[in-house]
Design an enzyme around this catalytic site. Structure first.
Site, mmCIF file in Angstrom:
data_model
loop_
_atom_site.group_PDB
_atom_site.id
_atom_site.type_symbol
_atom_site.label_atom_id
_atom_site.label_comp_id
_atom_site.label_asym_id
_atom_site.label_seq_id
_atom_site.Cartn_x
_atom_site.Cartn_y
_atom_site.Cartn_z
ATOM 1 N N HIS A 121 -5.714 2.963 1.404
ATOM 2 C CA HIS A 121 -4.912 4.106 1.857
ATOM 3 C C HIS A 121 -5.530 4.819 3.072
ATOM 4 O O HIS A 121 -4.850 5.084 4.059
ATOM 5 C CB HIS A 121 -4.731 5.132 0.734
ATOM 6 C CG HIS A 121 -4.199 4.543 -0.542
ATOM 7 N ND1 HIS A 121 -3.290 3.517 -0.568
ATOM 8 C CD2 HIS A 121 -4.430 4.857 -1.843
ATOM 9 C CE1 HIS A 121 -3.000 3.224 -1.829
ATOM 10 N NE2 HIS A 121 -3.680 4.017 -2.622
ATOM 11 N N ASP A 168 0.901 -1.153 0.000
ATOM 12 C CA ASP A 168 0.000 0.000 0.000
ATOM 13 C C ASP A 168 0.943 1.206 0.000
ATOM 14 O O ASP A 168 1.608 1.464 1.008
ATOM 15 C CB ASP A 168 -0.865 0.010 1.262
ATOM 16 C CG ASP A 168 -1.834 1.186 1.270
ATOM 17 O OD1 ASP A 168 -1.400 2.304 0.930
ATOM 18 O OD2 ASP A 168 -3.011 0.996 1.612
ATOM 19 N N HIS A 169 1.015 1.922 -1.109
ATOM 20 C CA HIS A 169 2.106 2.898 -1.232
ATOM 21 C C HIS A 169 1.981 4.046 -0.217
ATOM 22 O O HIS A 169 2.949 4.745 0.038
ATOM 23 C CB HIS A 169 2.260 3.401 -2.673
ATOM 24 C CG HIS A 169 1.280 4.458 -3.078
ATOM 25 N ND1 HIS A 169 0.034 4.162 -3.552
ATOM 26 C CD2 HIS A 169 1.364 5.805 -3.094
ATOM 27 C CE1 HIS A 169 -0.602 5.283 -3.829
ATOM 28 N NE2 HIS A 169 0.178 6.315 -3.563
HETATM 29 C C1 BG6 Z 1 -3.657 4.923 -6.119
HETATM 30 C C2 BG6 Z 1 -5.028 4.988 -6.713
HETATM 31 O O1 BG6 Z 1 -3.545 3.798 -5.283
HETATM 32 O O2 BG6 Z 1 -3.414 6.100 -5.348
HETATM 33 C C3 BG6 Z 1 -5.157 6.229 -7.588
HETATM 34 O O3 BG6 Z 1 -5.255 3.829 -7.488
HETATM 35 C C4 BG6 Z 1 -4.784 7.464 -6.829
HETATM 36 O O4 BG6 Z 1 -6.476 6.339 -8.108
HETATM 37 C C5 BG6 Z 1 -3.444 7.296 -6.128
HETATM 38 O O5 BG6 Z 1 -4.700 8.536 -7.756
HETATM 39 C C6 BG6 Z 1 -3.170 8.444 -5.190
HETATM 40 O O6 BG6 Z 1 -1.875 8.342 -4.708
HETATM 41 P P1 BG6 Z 1 -1.077 9.641 -4.219
HETATM 42 O O7 BG6 Z 1 0.200 9.097 -3.675
HETATM 43 O O8 BG6 Z 1 -0.904 10.508 -5.437
HETATM 44 O O9 BG6 Z 1 -1.937 10.294 -3.196
#
Ligand code: BG6
Length: 509
Positions: free
Chosen positions: A259, A196-197
């Site tokens: 997230h 989960d980034h």
């Molecule tokens: C991804 C989603 O996991 O996270 C995207 O699939 C979203 O839809 C993105 O745009 C948002 O990531 P960050 O790091 O730009 O907030």
């Protein structure tokens, strides 16, 4: 008021603490895809520039396209154009570690050919059979992909091989449970890294440090002092070119289950006994076991869904979601969700957690806002009529940092109070931008450190939490209508009503 450290270059004075990645072969399935181009290879190049990749390192890109090593390198170079131009020599050296093998993960002969290639790389690059397999493929291939790797004997050594699985892990509780069962027949839990980034973001990890490395926050981090929590992840971008995926997902599955829920668990968890992957993940899992939708049995009362319509300005018009290429003109996929949760435990009983995310909102911003209870007696006149509640705002992105809002005396002969902010900014204090989440997470996966990855019980519990909403959307969607909102606004007005019922407002920085 600023809180900043007198530091200009943390790398030089050794503030950065880095662990040594062992000799490694990283295999990315889905190497022709968007994530590899936009996030994974740039993150690996960053690790290379920071001298954090071992000299015994190889990256093997795999996809069905019949590319050669050279073609793969050129494509990656093109994708990283700006970064490469600034560091051409470094790129040329890094590119020597890049290889490409055409592989269809569903075909046994292809996977066996890859196995031969891996043995060859072990000889050539001394990678000691340490292998990290990254599944950046369509989610429908996560299970079968693991099976192919296991059948080829590539996951046999739990100390040397592991598999990283992208989100979404399942579509709901049942499919996540089935996928867990399947991947656990292929590898041990400690070999499975569900990514989960958001957990790779410095500011998300900072929630733990802020809470547990200081003494002032924990005593007040509970229902006695905190009256509500808001967790927002707002994006200004629309669906871009991902309609194919997004139409089957929507904001609840794309952002909330993973997230936003991860940010909630870190905010609400108990202090772990020690900083150890299982201790941390046990505490996070416990939060999810106690969490519930505010109205579990009437979930339509605690959730608002929206979809962006056209907007923007005359010079920069924006089309609505239903007009985006690849989106059905009658689509009922939500691009906005707001919901209210409770965490039924001693610490949080009765404190509402409001969660909201959306695309094409007014600002790009992710933050966690803890609002404290009002002062019991109002002794002073306040600017605006009554004193504002203290707030601690954890700014996840952009302007990474934190701020604390409190009342002070306005200058002058009277005794009037007004709110001010005390601020901490990563940029000002540390003098360099934080790494992208993928830099940290790729390094951790290669190090075999699962702390920032989601364990099987966590992922299932997160799906279970939203089951009443998912079932409602599936079985009686009219009960959870999609409200249209103009692009570049803060979502449908119905989401304001969700908070208005509790005499609250969403923060709109
Ligand atoms: C991804 C989603 O996991 O996270 C995207 O699939 C979203 O839809 C993105 O745009 C948002 O990531 P960050 O790091 O730009 O907030």
């Amino acid at each position: 008021m600023n809180v900043s450290l007198p530091i200009t270059n943390p790398l030089r004075i050794g503030l950065r603490q880095e662990r040594v990645i062992p000799p490694q072969c990283l295999v990315i399935f889905g190497a022709s895809g968007d994530l590899t181009h936009r996030k994974l290879v740039p993150a690996l190049f960053e690790l290379y520039k920071q001298r954090r990749l071992p000299s015994e390192f190889a990256l093997i890109g795999c996809a069905r396209r019949p590319w050669s090593n050279e073609e793969f390198r050129q494509r990656m170079e093109k994708a990283l154009k700006d970064k490469v131009e600034r560091n051409k020599n470094e790129w040329d050296n890094f590119a020597k570690c890049l290889f490409y093998v055409p592989v269809d993960l569903q075909k046994e002969e292809d996977v066996l050919r890859l196995k031969d290639k891996l043995e060859e790389i072990d000889q050539k690059k001394a990678t000691h059979s340490n292998r990290t397999f990254y599944l950046s493929v369509s989610p429908k291939f996560y299970g079968s992909g693991c099976k192919s790797l296991a059948s080829a004997g590539l996951l046999g050594d739990p100390k040397r091989s592991r598999v990283v699985i992208e989100k979404p892990f399942g579509r709901d509780y049942k499919t996540a449970q089935a996928l867990n069962q399947l991947v656990q027949t292929c590898a041990q839990e400690n070999q499975i890294f569900r990514i989960d980034h958001y957990l790779g973001k410095e500011t998300v990890q900072n929630i733990l440090v802020l809470r547990f490395a200081n003494t002032i926050f924990e005593p007040i981090w509970n229902r006695n002092f905190i009256s509500s929590v808001q967790i927002t992840s707002a994006e200004t971008v629309g669906v871009e070119d991902r309609a194919g995926y997004y139409e089957t997902s929507g904001a609840l599955r794309d952002m909330v289950q993973n997230h936003l829920t991860q940010m909630l668990t870190l905010t609400a968890m108990e202090p772990p006994g020690h900083f150890d992957p299982e201790a941390i993940r046990n505490e996070k899992a416990k939060v999810l076991q106690s969490a519930r939708l505010a109205n579990e049995h009437e979930p339509w009362k605690c959730c608002v869904r929206g979809q962006y319509s056209k907007g923007g300005s005359q010079g920069y018009p924006l089309i609505g979601y239903r007009d985006e290429p690849g989106v059905a003109p009658t689509s009922t996929t939500e691009t906005f969700v707001a919901t209210k949760l409770f965490v039924d435990n001693w610490r949080w009983q009765g404190v509402p957690f409001y969660i909201r995310t959306g695309k094409r909102l007014a600002k790009r911003l992710s933050e966690i806002v803890l609002t404290f209870r009002e002062a019991p007696v109002h002794l002073f006149d306040a600017a605006g009529g009554c004193p504002t509640s203290n707030q601690l705002i954890l700014r996840i992105q952009p302007n990474e940092g934190a701020e604390f809002k409190f009342e002070v005396k306005s200058p002058g002969s009277g005794m009037r109070s007004r709110p001010v902010e005390m601020e901490f900014s990563y940029d000002e204090s540390f003098g360099e931008p934080s790494d992208e989440g993928y830099v940290r997470l790729l390094a951790d996966a290669m190090l075999g450190d699962p702390t920032l990855f989601t364990r099987s019980d966590e992922v299932e519990a997160a799906w279970r939490l939203y089951t009443p909403l998912l079932e409602l959307i599936e079985d009686s969607p009219w009960q959870l209508p999609i409200y249209q909102y103009e692009s570049r606004t803060w979502g449908p007005s119905e989401s304001d009503q969700l908070l208005a019922k509790d005499n609250l407002l969403w923060r709109r920085p």
